[in-house]
Design a protein around this motif. Sequence first.
Motif, PDB file in Angstrom:
ATOM      1  N   CYS A   1       2.260   1.561  -3.639  1.00 22.90           N
ATOM      2  CA  CYS A   1       1.225   1.979  -4.592  1.00 22.90           C
ATOM      3  C   CYS A   1       0.863   3.448  -4.380  1.00 22.90           C
ATOM      4  O   CYS A   1       0.629   4.186  -5.338  1.00 22.90           O
ATOM      5  CB  CYS A   1      -0.016   1.105  -4.440  1.00 22.90           C
ATOM      6  SG  CYS A   1       0.229  -0.540  -5.121  1.00 22.90           S
TER       7      CYS A   1
ATOM      8  N   SER B   1       0.845  -1.209   0.000  1.00 21.36           N
ATOM      9  CA  SER B   1       0.000   0.000   0.000  1.00 21.36           C
ATOM     10  C   SER B   1       0.878   1.257   0.000  1.00 21.36           C
ATOM     11  O   SER B   1       0.556   2.244  -0.660  1.00 21.36           O
ATOM     12  CB  SER B   1      -0.963  -0.005   1.185  1.00 21.36           C
ATOM     13  OG  SER B   1      -0.275   0.093   2.404  1.00 21.36           O
TER      14      SER B   1
ATOM     15  N   CYS C   1      -4.655  -0.054  -5.045  1.00 20.72           N
ATOM     16  CA  CYS C   1      -4.121  -1.225  -4.323  1.00 20.72           C
ATOM     17  C   CYS C   1      -5.247  -1.931  -3.585  1.00 20.72           C
ATOM     18  O   CYS C   1      -5.844  -1.359  -2.675  1.00 20.72           O
ATOM     19  CB  CYS C   1      -3.049  -0.758  -3.336  1.00 20.72           C
ATOM     20  SG  CYS C   1      -2.300  -2.069  -2.366  1.00 20.72           S
TER      21      CYS C   1
ATOM     22  N   ALA D   1      -5.054   2.237   0.448  1.00 17.00           N
ATOM     23  CA  ALA D   1      -5.417   0.915  -0.068  1.00 17.00           C
ATOM     24  C   ALA D   1      -6.852   0.571   0.323  1.00 17.00           C
ATOM     25  O   ALA D   1      -7.353   1.032   1.345  1.00 17.00           O
ATOM     26  CB  ALA D   1      -4.462  -0.140   0.484  1.00 17.00           C
TER      27      ALA D   1
END
Lengths: 457, 457
Positions: free
Chosen positions: A153, A150, A160, A184
């Motif tokens: 990303c 996370s 994510c 995320a």
Amino acid sequence: MSDKTIPYKIYLEENEMPRQWYNVRADMKNKPAPLLHPKTHQPMKAEELEAVFCKELVKQELDDTTAYIDIPEEIRNFYKMYRPSPLVRAYCLEERLQTPAKIYYKFEGNNTSGSHKLNSAIAQAYYAKQQGLKGVTTETGAGQWGTALSMACSYFGLDCNVYMVKVSYEQKPFRREVMRTYGASVTPSPSETTEVGKRILEAHPGTSGSLGCAISEAVEAATAKEGYRYVLGSVLTQVLLHQSIIGLETKTALDKYGITPDIIIGCAGGGSNLGGLISPFMGEKLRGEKDYHFIAVEPASCPSLTRGRYAYDFCDTGMVCPLAKMYTLGSGFIPSANHAGGLRYHGMSSVLSQLYDDGLMEARSVVQTEVFEAAEQFARVEGILPAPESSHAIRVAIDEAMKCKETGEEKTIVFGLTGTGYFDMMAYEKFHNGEMADYVPTDEDLKQGFDGLPQIG
Amino acid sequence: MSDKTIPYKIYLEENEMPRQWYNVRADMKNKPAPLLHPKTHQPMKAEELEAVFCKELVKQELDDTTAYIDIPEEIRNFYKMYRPSPLVRAYCLEERLQTPAKIYYKFEGNNTSGSHKLNSAIAQAYYAKQQGLKGVTTETGAGQWGTALSMACSYFGLDCNVYMVKVSYEQKPFRREVMRTYGASVTPSPSETTEVGKRILEAHPGTSGSLGCAISEAVEAATAKEGYRYVLGSVLTQVLLHQSIIGLETKTALDKYGITPDIIIGCAGGGSNLGGLISPFMGEKLRGEKDYHFIAVEPASCPSLTRGRYAYDFCDTGMVCPLAKMYTLGSGFIPSANHAGGLRYHGMSSVLSQLYDDGLMEARSVVQTEVFEAAEQFARVEGILPAPESSHAIRVAIDEAMKCKETGEEKTIVFGLTGTGYFDMMAYEKFHNGEMADYVPTDEDLKQGFDGLPQIG
């Protein structure tokens, strides 16, 4: 005990950081066996793997001849935010143990994901971004990998989706919130968001989930949605490649001070940390340049190297992923509720499995109460509160240092301290309250897992 | 945005670490007012303070003329386990904000206590050990100070008794277990172990405790037992002295690269971090060598500098500790349940109060939802998940960087990132779920606190 000419913490300069990952397979005479298709049992082709994984990562997964692979600049820049990680001389532990051994540890916990997982997460996110993907999916058990992904990303602006084993989702809300802080989406698994999740919920209402189920959901989600791929935080060879940054930095730091380790120790679940730490040293051993004593440490409750079989097996319980040849307890083996969630995996990296099978490293298993004893002893003198996974390596490092005390040998011991235990305080609490049990599977327990191994060729 | 000739993280070498703390009082023309006896209102004598505090620490507390005080070698060795802490160039944050400002932060969270508190804890434990004491007592609210002290005591083999506010003891079991890992005894306060605790429990059965009550219990426990003293993690001038290590390292790192900050920002609760960070820079300002813009950031819910009175007040709610002249909301002021527990203190270090009163620094208050917005923004690009306390400084650093964007000024901003938020995920969860409220006391709320101020002279 020592004159302390070596600093407590060896930090490399930014310009000393590795610019390439090291691919240990290039120096292996006996290459790891190829991944096989779960249905046809034929070697997986790149095109087949690319339906699930990012293109560049598939290339890395299949490349067993290129020794050094450039680390893209964007990844190196991200590494600079939390790396180089310190190589620490454990002066205080040595003093407490009154050992002539010299103990070093490579500490990977100084980042928010709390572990080494970020080293591969950022690489996988980068290649997904390069491929023009919208996002990635993955599963997480204890949550370290999901947290790392996370973060990665978030940095690249990728979506994510994390499938988190339901029991962890409920029992580890803090981990979940860290992932949400990084944007995320976290779904408790099994869920209604996938076909496989629905089937499992129908068959087992009220199930608290499993890593195998979460993998199956994450793979389905990746292949069902346009612009998504699935990523994995351990076991795969590409992950070992990215994690070689640990070993490369360690070697550069040791070389800088003219230190040659005798023993190198790492905990082993899927193999990402151990493989990354030992890779460059193993390369020297494979090329006949130097010799080292490598020790993989695994939980007695999930002893894939010490008691498993070297065979082709499914990487996931759902049996949708490719088959890998590895030391395994069988994909149907259910390890007991050991507190080192990151080490509860039935198999082992195919690279490490081959190296182990070739007699190039030792493996030991340890019970968790002895692991927590070592963890607490370490924390009290070295300050760092270690993750239960990492503490497996601490246990054996202390054992080896105590042997040196008996023999008087001044061995140099290096171990990987993969992460911190801030999100594992429930386990520490059990330990403090004397409520922690040890579990060692019987041969009968193991037989059930072995009976489920696929029959190949 | 920048050519990145400055590393992402500036780490000093061990031999560049400070060997002396800096005592900013030595350079102050207007010295902080002396501590007064809570009953007689006469300046506290060393002998009186030594009944509660360690002898050497009393000496440091009262010394307002010695500019540099040697850091004993044992403390320097402990510092080497987790220091020097990195001075980080926030390249990613600058890029995200698209600001011409250059942002740096001194990160104190890379140790198990998770904050800068360890810098003073180890010093206080050391002097207790030197004095031949058996142990120390203290109180803790959110738990950072208690954790730091338990680590320090563990290192020196001192007994450590922590009175933890009952509501935190119950709601923050992880913090409690970290302290237990380091061998501390943790008692929920109020408790039956002290007379004052018993009295409070009798008067308020079922109370969830308060910091004021915990302080009173810890002080009683220290004075009742042979070989014990009481230690405190903020507010006191000795604490600012120890924390000057933060500012000294920051200054050395900046000087090494020829960087001069324009703005220096720190969150302010009792003042330990802010005072430590700015001390050496303030020294330059006081000596007329350089000028800096200092900003203290406090929660709008507990605005001691921005809305408090500069007066003598009790340091504790129990009114057993000495009186200090400081910016205060009154020892009876009860701040709302802001999530930055470390900033919920009614007063402010007497050193910082005097500097503020002399117009040498600015103070700002911010509401917590805006603080968490800044925290999340920071976490997503810089990787580090900040503590709510530290995020107050982040909020204002971002605000200042955005002003630079408007004006085009390339100011250099330095802020103190005191710690990590791993044990504050409940607060982040509330923020994610939109359940976090802001609270700003009315003038009427404040009046109650002011009405309770003691009448001195």
